[in-house]
Design an enzyme around this catalytic site. Structure first.
Site, PDB file in Angstrom:
ATOM      1  N   HIS A  76      -4.884   1.995   7.327  1.00 39.01           N
ATOM      2  CA  HIS A  76      -3.473   2.090   7.616  1.00 39.01           C
ATOM      3  C   HIS A  76      -2.860   3.590   6.255  1.00 39.01           C
ATOM      4  O   HIS A  76      -2.767   4.531   6.808  1.00 39.01           O
ATOM      5  CB  HIS A  76      -2.119   1.634   7.571  1.00 39.01           C
ATOM      6  CG  HIS A  76      -0.751   1.943   7.108  1.00 39.01           C
ATOM      7  ND1 HIS A  76       0.038   1.293   8.714  1.00 39.01           N
ATOM      8  CD2 HIS A  76       0.419   2.301   6.644  1.00 39.01           C
ATOM      9  CE1 HIS A  76       1.251   2.053   8.118  1.00 39.01           C
ATOM     10  NE2 HIS A  76       0.749   2.728   6.611  1.00 39.01           N
ATOM     11  N   GLU A  77      -3.547   2.819   4.735  1.00 37.87           N
ATOM     12  CA  GLU A  77      -3.197   4.440   4.209  1.00 37.87           C
ATOM     13  C   GLU A  77      -4.207   5.791   4.471  1.00 37.87           C
ATOM     14  O   GLU A  77      -3.803   6.479   4.300  1.00 37.87           O
ATOM     15  CB  GLU A  77      -3.286   3.030   2.473  1.00 37.87           C
ATOM     16  CG  GLU A  77      -2.877   2.234   2.514  1.00 37.87           C
ATOM     17  CD  GLU A  77      -1.475   2.592   2.939  1.00 37.87           C
ATOM     18  OE1 GLU A  77      -0.605   3.770   2.448  1.00 37.87           O
ATOM     19  OE2 GLU A  77      -0.144   1.636   2.992  1.00 37.87           O
TER      20      GLU A  77
ATOM     21  N   CYS B 133       5.695   0.137   6.842  1.00 36.22           N
ATOM     22  CA  CYS B 133       5.095   0.910   6.172  1.00 36.22           C
ATOM     23  C   CYS B 133       7.216   1.800   5.529  1.00 36.22           C
ATOM     24  O   CYS B 133       7.666   1.896   6.311  1.00 36.22           O
ATOM     25  CB  CYS B 133       4.826   2.914   7.223  1.00 36.22           C
ATOM     26  SG  CYS B 133       4.677   4.417   6.197  1.00 36.22           S
ATOM     27  N   LEU B 134       6.280   2.103   3.931  1.00 40.18           N
ATOM     28  CA  LEU B 134       7.565   2.639   3.517  1.00 40.18           C
ATOM     29  C   LEU B 134       7.956   3.529   3.729  1.00 40.18           C
ATOM     30  O   LEU B 134       9.434   3.730   3.225  1.00 40.18           O
ATOM     31  CB  LEU B 134       6.420   2.190   1.789  1.00 40.18           C
ATOM     32  CG  LEU B 134       6.722   0.782   1.157  1.00 40.18           C
ATOM     33  CD1 LEU B 134       5.743   1.203  -0.559  1.00 40.18           C
ATOM     34  CD2 LEU B 134       7.583  -0.261   1.281  1.00 40.18           C
TER      35      LEU B 134
ATOM     36  N   HIS C 180      -2.896   7.716   6.998  1.00 41.09           N
ATOM     37  CA  HIS C 180      -1.472   8.415   6.252  1.00 41.09           C
ATOM     38  C   HIS C 180      -2.596  10.073   5.038  1.00 41.09           C
ATOM     39  O   HIS C 180      -1.562  11.141   4.842  1.00 41.09           O
ATOM     40  CB  HIS C 180      -1.028   8.067   4.442  1.00 41.09           C
ATOM     41  CG  HIS C 180      -0.125   6.912   5.107  1.00 41.09           C
ATOM     42  ND1 HIS C 180       1.499   8.085   6.285  1.00 41.09           N
ATOM     43  CD2 HIS C 180       0.472   5.632   5.625  1.00 41.09           C
ATOM     44  CE1 HIS C 180       2.204   7.037   5.698  1.00 41.09           C
ATOM     45  NE2 HIS C 180       1.408   5.470   5.455  1.00 41.09           N
TER      46      HIS C 180
ATOM     47  N   GLY D  76       0.945  -1.462   0.391  1.00 41.09           N
ATOM     48  CA  GLY D  76      -0.175   0.451   0.441  1.00 41.09           C
ATOM     49  C   GLY D  76       1.425   1.589   0.009  1.00 41.09           C
ATOM     50  O   GLY D  76       2.279   0.941   0.654  1.00 41.09           O
TER      51      GLY D  76
ATOM     52  N   GLN E 111       3.060  10.182   1.179  1.00 36.65           N
ATOM     53  CA  GLN E 111       4.401   8.981   1.157  1.00 36.65           C
ATOM     54  C   GLN E 111       5.444   9.985  -0.193  1.00 36.65           C
ATOM     55  O   GLN E 111       6.504   9.688   0.148  1.00 36.65           O
ATOM     56  CB  GLN E 111       4.507   8.308   1.478  1.00 36.65           C
ATOM     57  CG  GLN E 111       3.526   7.398   2.418  1.00 36.65           C
ATOM     58  CD  GLN E 111       3.236   6.232   2.656  1.00 36.65           C
ATOM     59  OE1 GLN E 111       2.217   5.310   2.105  1.00 36.65           O
ATOM     60  NE2 GLN E 111       4.248   5.764   2.932  1.00 36.65           N
TER      61      GLN E 111
END
Ligand code: NI
Length: 173
Positions: A137-138, A95-96, A141, A46, A51
């Site tokens: 989670h996304e 997380c990226l 963000h 995701g 991000q």
């Protein structure tokens, strides 16, 4: 399609509330494609627009794991949680924007989400399992919330210090 650089925490852009997209214009559709390419390249399941430094309400996901399941690239504009289950689940998240950091986070086991697809059509789906955790989670963000914000202060500070160090090292390299 282009792979875009992923911001690493701490970065003020990761703490901002992103703006609604409305009916996605060509530039937003292209952003979705870039985000999918960036997510698959990372690799991750995701990614949210903040991000990659774009403060718009866009997320991409694909939680299918080949070879058991076919890829399912999803681009969601203005995703909104309509309902969440009372049942909660605890799962290890990463997380990226926080490379190699993982911690257990509690979330709703199931969520019903409404969004606009790249054709401008309204979509609705109930997600469970990894998809449910990922979409929550996304969407976090888009509201300037990272998974570490669900952790205790000490753990959050520890990870933040580690990331600040990683960024300093990368800047020197
Ligand atoms: Ni993330």
């Amino acid at each position: 399609m282009a792979i875009r650089p992923i911001l690493i925490h701490p970065d003020p852009r990761l703490k901002k509330v992103a703006e609604p997209v409305g009916t996605p214009a060509a530039d937003m559709v292209a952003l979705g494609q870039d985000m999918l390419a960036t997510m698959y390249d990372a690799p991750g399941v995701g990614l949210a627009a903040p991000q990659v430094g774009v403060l718009k309400r866009v997320i991409v996901m694909d939680c299918n794991k080949p070879p058991e399941a076919e890829p399912r690239p999803l681009v969601l504009f203005d995703p909104e949680i309509l309902w969440e289950s009372a049942e909660r689940v605890m799962s290890e998240e990463g997380c990226l924007s926080l490379p190699e950091q993982y911690a257990p986070v509690e979330r709703a086991a199931e969520v019903r989400v409404r969004w606009t697809d790249p054709d401008g059509a309204a979509q609705e789906e109930t997600f469970n399992g990894l998809w449910s955790v990922c979409v929550q989670h996304e969407i976090d963000h888009l509201n300037g919330i990272l998974f570490i914000d669900h952790l205790g202060f000490m753990k959050r500070q520890m990870i933040t210090r580690r990331m600040a160090k990683l960024k300093r090292e990368r800047a020197r390299a």
